[in-house]
Design a protein around this motif. Structure first.
Motif, PDB file in Angstrom:
ATOM      1  N   LYS A 124      -2.966 -19.873 -13.524  1.00 52.98           N
ATOM      2  CA  LYS A 124      -1.828 -20.549 -14.161  1.00 52.98           C
ATOM      3  C   LYS A 124      -1.825 -21.990 -13.659  1.00 52.98           C
ATOM      4  O   LYS A 124      -1.389 -22.292 -12.564  1.00 52.98           O
ATOM      5  CB  LYS A 124      -0.508 -19.852 -13.810  1.00 52.98           C
ATOM      6  CG  LYS A 124      -0.435 -18.449 -14.360  1.00 52.98           C
ATOM      7  CD  LYS A 124      -0.430 -18.466 -15.868  1.00 52.98           C
ATOM      8  CE  LYS A 124      -0.409 -17.074 -16.432  1.00 52.98           C
ATOM      9  NZ  LYS A 124      -0.974 -16.938 -17.729  1.00 52.98           N
ATOM     10  N   ASP A 125      -2.381 -22.852 -14.478  1.00 51.45           N
ATOM     11  CA  ASP A 125      -2.554 -24.246 -14.095  1.00 51.45           C
ATOM     12  C   ASP A 125      -2.534 -25.082 -15.370  1.00 51.45           C
ATOM     13  O   ASP A 125      -3.094 -24.675 -16.387  1.00 51.45           O
ATOM     14  CB  ASP A 125      -3.905 -24.376 -13.374  1.00 51.45           C
ATOM     15  CG  ASP A 125      -4.170 -25.773 -12.896  1.00 51.45           C
ATOM     16  OD1 ASP A 125      -4.601 -26.597 -13.727  1.00 51.45           O
ATOM     17  OD2 ASP A 125      -3.950 -26.057 -11.706  1.00 51.45           O
ATOM     18  N   THR A 126      -1.912 -26.241 -15.316  1.00 52.48           N
ATOM     19  CA  THR A 126      -1.780 -27.101 -16.485  1.00 52.48           C
ATOM     20  C   THR A 126      -3.138 -27.477 -17.068  1.00 52.48           C
ATOM     21  O   THR A 126      -3.346 -27.409 -18.280  1.00 52.48           O
ATOM     22  CB  THR A 126      -1.009 -28.392 -16.119  1.00 52.48           C
ATOM     23  OG1 THR A 126       0.217 -28.035 -15.522  1.00 52.48           O
ATOM     24  CG2 THR A 126      -0.761 -29.251 -17.335  1.00 52.48           C
ATOM     25  N   GLN A 153      -4.483 -36.456 -22.141  1.00 53.72           N
ATOM     26  CA  GLN A 153      -4.216 -35.353 -21.213  1.00 53.72           C
ATOM     27  C   GLN A 153      -4.325 -35.840 -19.771  1.00 53.72           C
ATOM     28  O   GLN A 153      -3.516 -35.450 -18.923  1.00 53.72           O
ATOM     29  CB  GLN A 153      -5.205 -34.213 -21.466  1.00 53.72           C
ATOM     30  CG  GLN A 153      -5.018 -33.558 -22.816  1.00 53.72           C
ATOM     31  CD  GLN A 153      -6.154 -32.610 -23.165  1.00 53.72           C
ATOM     32  OE1 GLN A 153      -7.324 -32.905 -22.913  1.00 53.72           O
ATOM     33  NE2 GLN A 153      -5.806 -31.479 -23.761  1.00 53.72           N
ATOM     34  N   ASP A 183       2.457 -36.640 -14.317  1.00 54.40           N
ATOM     35  CA  ASP A 183       3.130 -35.408 -13.894  1.00 54.40           C
ATOM     36  C   ASP A 183       2.879 -35.105 -12.421  1.00 54.40           C
ATOM     37  O   ASP A 183       3.712 -34.496 -11.754  1.00 54.40           O
ATOM     38  CB  ASP A 183       2.661 -34.206 -14.726  1.00 54.40           C
ATOM     39  CG  ASP A 183       3.201 -34.215 -16.146  1.00 54.40           C
ATOM     40  OD1 ASP A 183       4.104 -35.039 -16.449  1.00 54.40           O
ATOM     41  OD2 ASP A 183       2.706 -33.412 -16.963  1.00 54.40           O
ATOM     42  N   CYS A 184       1.718 -35.507 -11.916  1.00 52.68           N
ATOM     43  CA  CYS A 184       1.314 -35.202 -10.531  1.00 52.68           C
ATOM     44  C   CYS A 184       1.064 -36.473  -9.737  1.00 52.68           C
ATOM     45  O   CYS A 184       0.165 -36.537  -8.896  1.00 52.68           O
ATOM     46  CB  CYS A 184       0.059 -34.336 -10.547  1.00 52.68           C
ATOM     47  SG  CYS A 184       0.243 -32.815 -11.473  1.00 52.68           S
ATOM     48  N   GLU A 230      -4.892 -24.530 -18.672  1.00 54.29           N
ATOM     49  CA  GLU A 230      -4.277 -24.252 -19.980  1.00 54.29           C
ATOM     50  C   GLU A 230      -4.783 -25.229 -21.044  1.00 54.29           C
ATOM     51  O   GLU A 230      -5.036 -24.850 -22.174  1.00 54.29           O
ATOM     52  CB  GLU A 230      -2.746 -24.286 -19.886  1.00 54.29           C
ATOM     53  CG  GLU A 230      -2.150 -23.159 -19.060  1.00 54.29           C
ATOM     54  CD  GLU A 230      -2.551 -21.767 -19.543  1.00 54.29           C
ATOM     55  OE1 GLU A 230      -2.489 -21.508 -20.756  1.00 54.29           O
ATOM     56  OE2 GLU A 230      -2.925 -20.940 -18.691  1.00 54.29           O
ATOM     57  N   MET A 231      -4.935 -26.502 -20.675  1.00 55.02           N
ATOM     58  CA  MET A 231      -5.499 -27.482 -21.608  1.00 55.02           C
ATOM     59  C   MET A 231      -6.922 -27.093 -21.992  1.00 55.02           C
ATOM     60  O   MET A 231      -7.301 -27.153 -23.159  1.00 55.02           O
ATOM     61  CB  MET A 231      -5.522 -28.886 -20.979  1.00 55.02           C
ATOM     62  CG  MET A 231      -4.214 -29.609 -20.971  1.00 55.02           C
ATOM     63  SD  MET A 231      -4.427 -31.317 -20.420  1.00 55.02           S
ATOM     64  CE  MET A 231      -4.073 -31.177 -18.685  1.00 55.02           C
ATOM     65  N   LYS A 248      -1.183 -37.901 -18.962  1.00 51.97           N
ATOM     66  CA  LYS A 248      -0.024 -37.031 -18.756  1.00 51.97           C
ATOM     67  C   LYS A 248      -0.114 -36.329 -17.403  1.00 51.97           C
ATOM     68  O   LYS A 248       0.856 -36.285 -16.647  1.00 51.97           O
ATOM     69  CB  LYS A 248       0.078 -36.001 -19.882  1.00 51.97           C
ATOM     70  CG  LYS A 248       1.280 -35.079 -19.738  1.00 51.97           C
ATOM     71  CD  LYS A 248       1.330 -34.041 -20.826  1.00 51.97           C
ATOM     72  CE  LYS A 248       2.501 -33.097 -20.760  1.00 51.97           C
ATOM     73  NZ  LYS A 248       3.158 -32.873 -19.514  1.00 51.97           N
ATOM     74  N   PHE A 249      -1.294 -35.787 -17.100  1.00 48.35           N
ATOM     75  CA  PHE A 249      -1.470 -35.088 -15.826  1.00 48.35           C
ATOM     76  C   PHE A 249      -1.252 -36.049 -14.654  1.00 48.35           C
ATOM     77  O   PHE A 249      -0.621 -35.692 -13.661  1.00 48.35           O
ATOM     78  CB  PHE A 249      -2.860 -34.448 -15.752  1.00 48.35           C
ATOM     79  CG  PHE A 249      -3.027 -33.547 -14.566  1.00 48.35           C
ATOM     80  CD1 PHE A 249      -2.544 -32.249 -14.598  1.00 48.35           C
ATOM     81  CD2 PHE A 249      -3.644 -34.001 -13.417  1.00 48.35           C
ATOM     82  CE1 PHE A 249      -2.675 -31.417 -13.494  1.00 48.35           C
ATOM     83  CE2 PHE A 249      -3.777 -33.184 -12.312  1.00 48.35           C
ATOM     84  CZ  PHE A 249      -3.297 -31.882 -12.349  1.00 48.35           C
TER      85      PHE A 249
END
Length: 190
Positions: free
Chosen positions: A90-92, A19, A26-27, A95-96, A22-23
């Protein structure tokens, strides 16, 4: 979400290495602007499938965070994560964390088709959403049952059928659940 906060959550074990990786990608621009060039390049060049490189990166991240963000690192704990989830942003990353830490109402495991110890362990891992790295033995199952958020109710349907086929394994599983679920989860053997 703030990149430093994500690093702290990763170092404290609230998000998995996959995770975090990926984060990061992604960022990537946010990480580049938040970190010094050396730290950014260390993360960028890490082979996350290499245990040695992951350990090396975690050591560097830990030193970086302790030197620059000790107060934030000290705040990250179960209550902090629970508060993040309750804010319902609402944040990735939130949500994880929700997926991993929100308590489910009820989970059922149908034991009628389970024939082997391996099948039983794999069903438990799947239904309780264990991470992929979890071992395929009772010690690993016990370690993770102790660490994870169990559902409010866990029901084993057709338990007696499986008990006849896997008597030793059902005794072990029941013992593990009894030791680690008290006050956390109601377990029914139907």
């Amino acid at each position: 979400m703030d990149c430093i906060k994500v690093i702290c959550l990763y170092l404290k074990g609230y998000i998995l290495v996959e995770q975090f990786e990926k984060f990061f990608f992604d960022c990537i621009d946010d990480f580049q602007s938040s970190l010094g060039e050396d730290m950014y390049l260390d993360i960028l060049s890490t082979n996350f499938s290499s245990k040695k490189e992951k350990i090396s990166l975690e050591t560097k991240l830990y030193d970086f965070v302790l030197k620059n963000y000790m107060s934030l690192y000290g705040k990250i704990n179960d209550a902090y994560v629970e508060h993040m989830i309750q804010l319902n942003q609402k944040d990735t990353v939130v949500e994880m964390l929700k997926k991993k830490y929100e308590k489910r109402e009820e989970v059922e495991i149908n034991c009628s088709m389970i024939i082997t110890q391996s099948e039983l362990i794999n069903v438990i891992k799947k239904v309780l959403q264990y991470p992929q790295f979890c071992g395929n033995n009772w010690n690993a199952i016990e370690d993770l049952i102790y660490d994870i958020i169990l559902p409010q109710k866990l029901t084993f349907i057709n338990w007696s059928e499986m008990e006849q086929r896997l008597s030793q394994d059902t005794v072990i599983l029941k013992s593990i659940l009894d030791r680690n679920s008290e006050g956390r989860c109601v377990i029914t053997y139907a």
